[in-house]
Design an enzyme around this catalytic site. Structure first.
Site, PDB file in Angstrom:
ATOM      1  N   ASP A  22      -2.233   0.817   7.532  1.00 38.58           N
ATOM      2  CA  ASP A  22      -1.498   0.739   6.329  1.00 38.58           C
ATOM      3  C   ASP A  22      -1.132  -0.916   5.855  1.00 38.58           C
ATOM      4  OD1 ASP A  22      -1.236   3.698   5.183  1.00 38.58           O
ATOM      5  OD2 ASP A  22      -0.523   3.944   7.191  1.00 38.58           O
TER       6      ASP A  22
ATOM      7  N   ASP B  72       1.016  -1.098   0.013  1.00 38.25           N
ATOM      8  CA  ASP B  72      -0.113  -0.112  -0.099  1.00 38.25           C
ATOM      9  C   ASP B  72       1.073   1.261   0.177  1.00 38.25           C
ATOM     10  OD1 ASP B  72      -2.279   1.809   0.243  1.00 38.25           O
ATOM     11  OD2 ASP B  72      -1.948   1.667   2.424  1.00 38.25           O
TER      12      ASP B  72
ATOM     13  N   GLU C 135      -1.540  -1.697  -4.649  1.00 41.01           N
ATOM     14  CA  GLU C 135      -2.377  -0.783  -4.645  1.00 41.01           C
ATOM     15  C   GLU C 135      -2.349   0.452  -5.725  1.00 41.01           C
ATOM     16  OE1 GLU C 135      -5.755   1.760  -2.088  1.00 41.01           O
ATOM     17  OE2 GLU C 135      -4.649   0.249  -1.139  1.00 41.01           O
TER      18      GLU C 135
END
EC number: 3.1.21.10
Length: 178
Positions: A145, A14, A73
Site C-alpha cells: 500500500d 493509495d 489514486e
C-alpha cells in the site's frame, strides 16, 4: 502542475477503507528524494469511525511532512458495487484531508501510475514495489500500500497532469450554500 526549477514536496495516497497507503517524496529537478511512507490502518468498526481514522491520520501526515501537492489514486470500478462505493468514501476522506489544508489534489488511474513508474500499465504489485525501491534508492521494498502511494507521487512528479487538478486555493468557498 509542477513548477519548473524549484523543489516540490508531494504526498501520494493509495486510499483504502482498511489500509490507506501514503508516501512523501521531494522532486528537485529530475532528482526524487524519499521522505517517508507508511499506512493508516483502520480498526474493524463502523464506517464513520474508519473515515475519521483516515482523515485524522492523513491530517497528521500532512502536518508532519508539509507537502505542497497531493496525488491520489482513482477508484477503479470493482465487480462488487458496494466495495466500490466504500472505497470511494475512503478516497473522499483522503481528499478532504488535503482540501482542509488547501493543497492542490491530482488524481491518477492505476493504469497511469503503473505506466509511469514501471512502463507497463498492467504491472503486478511486486513490479511496482521493485521499481519504487529502485527509483527512490530504498534499501528494501516498501509495503504494497505504501509502494502504491509512492508510485502515485512518482507518477505526479514525472509530470502527469492527471484527470483532475483541483486547485483548492482558487476554488475553496467558505460559508453557506449558494
Amino acid at each position: 502542475m509542477l513548477p519548473s526549477g524549484k523543489s516540490i514536496r508531494i504526498l501520494g495516497i493509495d486510499p483504502g477503507l482498511r489500509i490507506t497507503g501514503f508516501g512523501v517524496i521531494e522532486k528537485n529537478g529530475s532528482q526524487l528524494t524519499y521522505l517517508g511512507s507508511g499506512c493508516v490502518v483502520t480498526e474493524k468498526s463502523g464506517l464513520p469511525d474508519r473515515l475519521k481514522t483516515i482523515l485524522d491520520g492523513l491530517n497528521e501526515i500532512i502536518l508532519q511532512h508539509q507537502p505542497e501537492q497531493v496525488a491520489v489514486e482513482q477508484v477503479f470500478v470493482n465487480i462488487n458495487p458496494k466495495s466500490t462505493l466504500l472505497l470511494g468514501q475512503a478516497r473522499g476522506a483522503a481528499i478532504s484531508a488535503a482540501v482542509l489544508h488547501e493543497l492542490s489534489v491530482y488524481e491518477y488511474t492505476a493504469l497511469q501510475i503503473k505506466q509511469s513508474v514501471v512502463g507497463n500499465g498492467h504491472a503486478r504489485k511486486e513490479q511496482v514495489q521493485e521499481m519504487v525501491m529502485r527509483l527512490l534508492r530504498l534499501g528494501e521494498r516498501p509495503r504494497p500500500d505504501a509502494a502504491d502511494a509512492l508510485a502515485c507521487a512518482i507518477c505526479h512528479a514525472h509530470g502527469g497532469t492527471g484527470l483532475l487538478a483541483l486547485s483548492v486555493r482558487n476554488h475553496l468557498k467558505r460559508g453557506g450554500c449558494p
